[in-house]
Design an enzyme around this catalytic site. Sequence first.
Site, PDB file in Angstrom:
ATOM      1  CD  GLN B 129      50.752  67.764  37.732  1.00  0.00           C
ATOM      2  OE1 GLN B 129      49.786  67.142  38.145  1.00  0.00           O
ATOM      3  NE2 GLN B 129      50.931  67.994  36.454  1.00  0.00           N
ATOM      4  CB  SER B 164      52.489  60.358  38.451  1.00  0.00           C
ATOM      5  OG  SER B 164      51.332  60.805  37.831  1.00  0.00           O
ATOM      6  CD  GLU B 247      63.694  70.273  19.042  1.00  0.00           C
ATOM      7  OE1 GLU B 247      63.791  69.312  19.814  1.00  0.00           O
ATOM      8  OE2 GLU B 247      64.621  70.702  18.342  1.00  0.00           O
TER       9      GLU B 247
END
Lengths: 354, 403
Positions: B129, B164, B247
């Site tokens: 990222q 990370s 979800e």
Amino acid sequence: MKFHLSEEQELIQDSIRRTLEDACPPERRRAIIATDDDFDPVVWQALMELGVGGLSLPTEHGGSGLGLLDAALAMEIVGYQGSPAPLLGHLLAGLALAGSDNEAAKAKYLPGLADGSLIGAFAVGDGWEPASWTPTVSGNMVSGVVRFVGGAARAGLFVVGIQGGGLVAVESGEGVSIASVATSDPTRPLSTVTFANAPCTPLGDADLGQKVFDAGLVLLAADALGGAQRCLDLSVDYAKTREQFGVIIGQFQAVKHQLANMALEVEPARALVWYAAYAADAGLPDSSRVAAQAKAHLADRFTSVTRAAVQAHGGIGYTWEYDLQLWFRRALFDRAYLGAPSLHRERAAVMAGW
Amino acid sequence: MDLSYGVENESFRAEVKAFLKEAWKPLDDQGGVLKGPALKAFIKGFRHQAVERGYLYRGIPKRYGGSEQAADVMKAQIIREAFAAARAPMEVSGNGINMLVPTLLDRGEEWQREMFVRPTVEGEFNWAQGYSEPGSGSDLASVRTRAELINGEWVINGSKIWTSQGDRCQYMFALVRTEPEAAKHAGISYLLIDLRQPGVTIRPLRQMTGEAGFSEIFFDNAKTPADWIVGRPGEGWQVSRTTLKHERASIGSADRGVELLGKLVELARKAQRFGRPAIEDREIRQDLAAFEGWVLAQKYTAYRQFSLAADGKEAGIVGLLNKLYTTDIGHEAARIAQELIADEALLMPAIPGPGVRRGDEKWLDQVMGSLGVAIAGGASNIQRNIISERGLGLPRDLALQGE
């Protein structure tokens, strides 16, 4: 799987809130508490007409047959409104009768408790825990002195905790004397009640005593939840209107962060109250332990949030005139009544086998 | 209130369990547990079967390697529970699957989805990222790493930090400044970058625990094709805000708190305090019980959020509190742990690895790690801004009103 309030439950909460807003606006609340009485016929009638007295009592005796959860949801709103009413003792007296296998006593007292025409009070002491209750029963008479009884002056029926942790019912009158005490929470004044060979009816043994005591912990946790929410709401409203340095104070990060921290204490605690009540209704094995944890946690949250709310308000929050102090005092009550957080945490530790 | 799952869902659970019993047997011919590449291959095959059955990658279309199931919070929860109980691997983890894939599905070009989604789902592409920079933390939109379109390629210069597992990633999705003349947020683009090129230097960043779980990544005339951009130039900020109806989007979890409580109790049984087991000490019992109060509230709040999501309802302010609450749980666990490990905190914990034995000083990983949790993914003071503004309806901070 459902773990949020149903529309009906939200509607019940909403109608209690609106009813109490009408029956007990701030001026009236001030007038009631100025009388050193926790009873006001208008407020009581309003609550009872909504069926609050019989929410969790059996339908065959005039109740609605709902659970402790529904009683707790009602209690939360009473806590939010800070309405003077001897509801805690009344609900616990009803739950004691509902849980009793003394059918004669049930038939005699439950209909009146359900519709509020008979006011119930819950009298336990010296210590809060069932194991430390001291009144003694001899024959069909009970004797003992119990401090900190709510609603005593108006009560028609006392549910008294006795040595060994059982419960008996005592009608007001013969052998019952009441001395009111100056009480820090004026919305819930307390009395010392002396039972001197007062005629009594047995309701149940230590199992029932524990169950009703646990229900009391859940109801106090619910009251504290409502009170803490009110303190947060008052503080947020104030931060949106109060101006200093030419802007509303809710624009300052220091104030916003304090209010965010208060929200962090209040909102997640809501589901703990729900679970504690649900666990009692479903008869889950952890119900007693989670009742202790809910009472301890909510009492601490309410205490902490009222203190933060006074800071968030500044000077006005420290005045007698501004109503925030009433919730501060209700927090004193919810924290101490039926035992301080440290007592219940130790109990929870014991129950966990720690 | 009802904490049971109901007949239909329980029969689905039985179906998942039966599948796991049949399919999750990572054993070799001798009945020993598979290791190394053999285990890796087995897991890959197992995941394929689980996708066939509709258990994994439920929100991802079949043509990109997902199982394309209608969103069903209950089923997703049952799958998680059953897989956890069987200790079976679920989806690959990481920024690629969590952040890039939803972004590509929502905003990507068809060829981008075809090229990147399946290998990411299969665990072949690992993504870094590229958001934070040394000068851009909470104020992320101030990124200064820039990219210029020269001869059909983006030429990138600058640096990213706090990526990370940056040293294990082949690709990066990054926010870079492409329109230097535009307003702050409007000058940013969302680029995809192959990290395996001469213009990229990856340097491990050692954090206060002593380990290097993050990297600093430097771009010195690094290049990426002109069409490796998601959205149009200048749309990067909005593209990065893409959140799909997932979800489990934004439902808090108390799993970590419950685990920490269990470990602290275990530690308290073992540790001594004033010559007795610490668990018998009044203060420790109070601390543990009070900590449990916070954890229980979090646990039932997770139930509440799950129940609301299953009912298609919004969680409101409670969803905004999850990150800060989890952070505070970590801080409090650290405080109690320090009380319990006492003098062992004077020891430097060894870096974990095969054959490394560590004593109670290993709790310093949590003690320090809890500080990282407080910063990663939005520092606590930023969380308080979000809670007060979006949750309590307070106005934006004076300094940020133009943002």
